[in-house]
Design a protein around this motif. Structure first.
Motif, PDB file in Angstrom:
ATOM      1  N   LYS A 205     -22.522 -83.606  21.306  1.00 41.73           N
ATOM      2  CA  LYS A 205     -21.804 -82.626  20.489  1.00 41.73           C
ATOM      3  C   LYS A 205     -20.473 -83.195  19.988  1.00 41.73           C
ATOM      4  O   LYS A 205     -19.679 -83.719  20.759  1.00 41.73           O
ATOM      5  CB  LYS A 205     -21.538 -81.352  21.289  1.00 41.73           C
ATOM      6  CG  LYS A 205     -22.784 -80.681  21.844  1.00 41.73           C
ATOM      7  CD  LYS A 205     -23.678 -80.150  20.739  1.00 41.73           C
ATOM      8  CE  LYS A 205     -24.839 -79.361  21.316  1.00 41.73           C
ATOM      9  NZ  LYS A 205     -25.760 -78.862  20.283  1.00 41.73           N
ATOM     10  N   VAL A 206     -20.258 -83.078  18.678  1.00 44.50           N
ATOM     11  CA  VAL A 206     -18.980 -83.445  18.068  1.00 44.50           C
ATOM     12  C   VAL A 206     -18.637 -82.386  17.017  1.00 44.50           C
ATOM     13  O   VAL A 206     -19.497 -81.617  16.599  1.00 44.50           O
ATOM     14  CB  VAL A 206     -19.023 -84.843  17.403  1.00 44.50           C
ATOM     15  CG1 VAL A 206     -19.091 -85.943  18.451  1.00 44.50           C
ATOM     16  CG2 VAL A 206     -20.180 -84.951  16.435  1.00 44.50           C
ATOM     17  N   SER A 207     -17.390 -82.382  16.592  1.00 40.43           N
ATOM     18  CA  SER A 207     -16.946 -81.333  15.673  1.00 40.43           C
ATOM     19  C   SER A 207     -17.372 -81.588  14.236  1.00 40.43           C
ATOM     20  O   SER A 207     -17.347 -80.676  13.411  1.00 40.43           O
ATOM     21  CB  SER A 207     -15.420 -81.197  15.737  1.00 40.43           C
ATOM     22  OG  SER A 207     -14.789 -82.438  15.486  1.00 40.43           O
ATOM     23  N   SER A 208     -17.784 -82.836  13.919  1.00 39.85           N
ATOM     24  CA  SER A 208     -18.233 -83.157  12.564  1.00 39.85           C
ATOM     25  C   SER A 208     -19.341 -84.203  12.633  1.00 39.85           C
ATOM     26  O   SER A 208     -19.195 -85.213  13.330  1.00 39.85           O
ATOM     27  CB  SER A 208     -17.070 -83.699  11.724  1.00 39.85           C
ATOM     28  OG  SER A 208     -17.543 -84.242  10.503  1.00 39.85           O
ATOM     29  N   PRO A 209     -20.439 -84.003  11.897  1.00 42.60           N
ATOM     30  CA  PRO A 209     -21.546 -84.970  11.947  1.00 42.60           C
ATOM     31  C   PRO A 209     -21.199 -86.309  11.314  1.00 42.60           C
ATOM     32  O   PRO A 209     -21.913 -87.292  11.519  1.00 42.60           O
ATOM     33  CB  PRO A 209     -22.663 -84.261  11.166  1.00 42.60           C
ATOM     34  CG  PRO A 209     -21.960 -83.294  10.274  1.00 42.60           C
ATOM     35  CD  PRO A 209     -20.755 -82.851  11.033  1.00 42.60           C
ATOM     36  N   VAL A 210     -20.128 -86.385  10.551  1.00 42.96           N
ATOM     37  CA  VAL A 210     -19.740 -87.655   9.919  1.00 42.96           C
ATOM     38  C   VAL A 210     -18.523 -88.269  10.603  1.00 42.96           C
ATOM     39  O   VAL A 210     -17.907 -89.195  10.077  1.00 42.96           O
ATOM     40  CB  VAL A 210     -19.449 -87.447   8.409  1.00 42.96           C
ATOM     41  CG1 VAL A 210     -20.712 -87.030   7.688  1.00 42.96           C
ATOM     42  CG2 VAL A 210     -18.337 -86.414   8.194  1.00 42.96           C
ATOM     43  N   MET A 211     -18.183 -87.769  11.780  1.00 38.73           N
ATOM     44  CA  MET A 211     -17.024 -88.294  12.496  1.00 38.73           C
ATOM     45  C   MET A 211     -17.282 -89.712  13.003  1.00 38.73           C
ATOM     46  O   MET A 211     -18.314 -89.976  13.627  1.00 38.73           O
ATOM     47  CB  MET A 211     -16.697 -87.382  13.689  1.00 38.73           C
ATOM     48  CG  MET A 211     -15.595 -87.920  14.588  1.00 38.73           C
ATOM     49  SD  MET A 211     -15.258 -86.787  15.947  1.00 38.73           S
ATOM     50  CE  MET A 211     -14.582 -85.396  15.049  1.00 38.73           C
ATOM     51  N   PRO A 212     -16.362 -90.659  12.755  1.00 42.48           N
ATOM     52  CA  PRO A 212     -16.511 -91.988  13.346  1.00 42.48           C
ATOM     53  C   PRO A 212     -16.271 -91.908  14.859  1.00 42.48           C
ATOM     54  O   PRO A 212     -15.300 -91.307  15.308  1.00 42.48           O
ATOM     55  CB  PRO A 212     -15.421 -92.821  12.657  1.00 42.48           C
ATOM     56  CG  PRO A 212     -14.420 -91.819  12.188  1.00 42.48           C
ATOM     57  CD  PRO A 212     -15.175 -90.552  11.889  1.00 42.48           C
ATOM     58  N   VAL A 213     -17.185 -92.490  15.622  1.00 44.36           N
ATOM     59  CA  VAL A 213     -17.097 -92.427  17.087  1.00 44.36           C
ATOM     60  C   VAL A 213     -16.732 -93.805  17.618  1.00 44.36           C
ATOM     61  O   VAL A 213     -17.450 -94.776  17.367  1.00 44.36           O
ATOM     62  CB  VAL A 213     -18.429 -91.954  17.697  1.00 44.36           C
ATOM     63  CG1 VAL A 213     -18.370 -91.996  19.221  1.00 44.36           C
ATOM     64  CG2 VAL A 213     -18.758 -90.541  17.214  1.00 44.36           C
ATOM     65  N   PRO A 214     -15.622 -93.915  18.340  1.00 44.21           N
ATOM     66  CA  PRO A 214     -15.204 -95.230  18.831  1.00 44.21           C
ATOM     67  C   PRO A 214     -16.074 -95.710  19.994  1.00 44.21           C
ATOM     68  O   PRO A 214     -16.736 -94.921  20.662  1.00 44.21           O
ATOM     69  CB  PRO A 214     -13.766 -94.973  19.309  1.00 44.21           C
ATOM     70  CG  PRO A 214     -13.765 -93.534  19.709  1.00 44.21           C
ATOM     71  CD  PRO A 214     -14.694 -92.845  18.744  1.00 44.21           C
ATOM     72  N   ALA A 215     -16.080 -97.010  20.204  1.00 46.42           N
ATOM     73  CA  ALA A 215     -16.744 -97.572  21.373  1.00 46.42           C
ATOM     74  C   ALA A 215     -15.930 -97.240  22.618  1.00 46.42           C
ATOM     75  O   ALA A 215     -14.694 -97.169  22.566  1.00 46.42           O
ATOM     76  CB  ALA A 215     -16.877 -99.081  21.223  1.00 46.42           C
ATOM     77  N   ILE A 216     -16.597 -97.003  23.726  1.00 51.22           N
ATOM     78  CA  ILE A 216     -15.901 -96.820  25.002  1.00 51.22           C
ATOM     79  C   ILE A 216     -15.496 -98.200  25.509  1.00 51.22           C
ATOM     80  O   ILE A 216     -16.300 -99.129  25.544  1.00 51.22           O
ATOM     81  CB  ILE A 216     -16.788 -96.086  26.011  1.00 51.22           C
ATOM     82  CG1 ILE A 216     -16.999 -94.629  25.562  1.00 51.22           C
ATOM     83  CG2 ILE A 216     -16.168 -96.123  27.407  1.00 51.22           C
ATOM     84  CD1 ILE A 216     -17.867 -93.816  26.479  1.00 51.22           C
ATOM     85  N   ARG A 217     -14.242 -98.321  25.884  1.00 56.93           N
ATOM     86  CA  ARG A 217     -13.705 -99.608  26.311  1.00 56.93           C
ATOM     87  C   ARG A 217     -13.152 -99.509  27.724  1.00 56.93           C
ATOM     88  O   ARG A 217     -12.646 -98.466  28.126  1.00 56.93           O
ATOM     89  CB  ARG A 217     -12.588-100.056  25.362  1.00 56.93           C
ATOM     90  CG  ARG A 217     -13.017-100.205  23.928  1.00 56.93           C
ATOM     91  CD  ARG A 217     -11.870-100.691  23.048  1.00 56.93           C
ATOM     92  NE  ARG A 217     -10.754 -99.746  23.025  1.00 56.93           N
ATOM     93  CZ  ARG A 217     -10.658 -98.734  22.175  1.00 56.93           C
ATOM     94  NH1 ARG A 217     -11.625 -98.507  21.312  1.00 56.93           N
ATOM     95  NH2 ARG A 217      -9.614 -97.932  22.192  1.00 56.93           N
ATOM     96  N   ALA A 218     -13.196-100.585  28.451  1.00 61.22           N
ATOM     97  CA  ALA A 218     -12.586-100.635  29.775  1.00 61.22           C
ATOM     98  C   ALA A 218     -11.071-100.691  29.633  1.00 61.22           C
ATOM     99  O   ALA A 218     -10.544-101.248  28.663  1.00 61.22           O
ATOM    100  CB  ALA A 218     -13.077-101.853  30.544  1.00 61.22           C
TER     101      ALA A 218
END
Length: 243
Positions: A205-218
């Protein structure tokens, strides 16, 4: 509210990842846990000790650990097993405000979300969280965001002052927690007082279907051992979030 350290939380995330869904138990030695997390034995020992002190998990017999039924959907290895109350690690260090919140939350003994819906995190994501290594400040902010988030959008509307009140923590501590989560890609600000959780934490679930999603980083990958770096790379590749 419990305030286990990063060592305890990483061990807990790995136990949740490995737990038997029928009994809430895990069969693992401390040496094997060291290998899973890429951590030293003293660090893993401290993690297990903290979980026992808080009663989040305890030894049933050699190599067998029982997770508290609040963490396993009520599953335990024996229906007559005495279940201890969950305790704070160092309650003498709580502020008065935080102690009042902890007492109210623990006395109800059923920790539900505001939407009365379960917050479900897939097992592979739990393993990733065990490797990301945010501090206690970051993990407490993350837990509160997960508790409060909108089930449809994965967003949370809360100011940092309100988060301080929720956790009974100082503003510098809460600021540090939000900063760590942003740097790791676990959450980010959409606008003032509105935060988006990573879709891996919200069932997509996100607030916008075109939202850029960042990579999870350590948080500090340069501090990883070679073994832990290898496990982290494999886990991010498995979840298709390497970046």
């Amino acid at each position: 509210m419990l305030d286990v350290t990063t060592a305890g939380r990483r061990v807990l995330d790995e136990l949740l990842y490995l737990s038997d869904p029928e009994t809430g138990t895990v069969e693992i030695s401390q040496n094997e846990m060291c290998a899973e997390l890429g951590s030293s034995k003293p660090t893993v020992n401290r993690g297990f000790k903290e979980l026992y002190a808080c009663r989040l998990g305890w030894t049933v017999k050699d190599r067998f650990y029982q997770l508290h039924p609040l963490l396993t959907g009520g599953m335990v290895s024996s229906p007559v097993m005495p279940v201890p109350a969950i305790r704070a690690a160092e309650p003498e260090r709580f502020t008065e405000q935080r102690w009042a919140r902890f007492t109210a939350q623990s006395s109800s003994y059923v920790l539900g979300s505001p939407a009365d819906a379960l917050v479900t995190i897939p097992r592979p994501v739990l393993r990733l969280l065990a490797l990301v290594d945010v501090t206690t400040a970051g993990r407490r902010v993350l837990d509160e965001l997960l508790y409060l988030h909108d089930q449809e959008t994965g967003t949370v509307e809360i100011s940092q002052n309100e988060m301080c009140a929720e956790l009974g923590s100082s503003k510098p501590t809460v600021n540090r927690g939000f900063k760590e989560l942003r740097e790791c890609g676990l959450t980010w600000s959409l606008e003032d007082g509105l935060y988006q959780l990573h879709p891996l934490l919200t069932g997509g679930k996100v607030s916008s279907p075109v939202m850029p999603v960042p990579a999870i980083r350590a948080a500090e990958p340069e501090g990883f051992t070679a073994r832990r770096r290898s496990r982290y790379a494999a886990q991010t590749a498995n979840l298709d979030i390497a970046g």
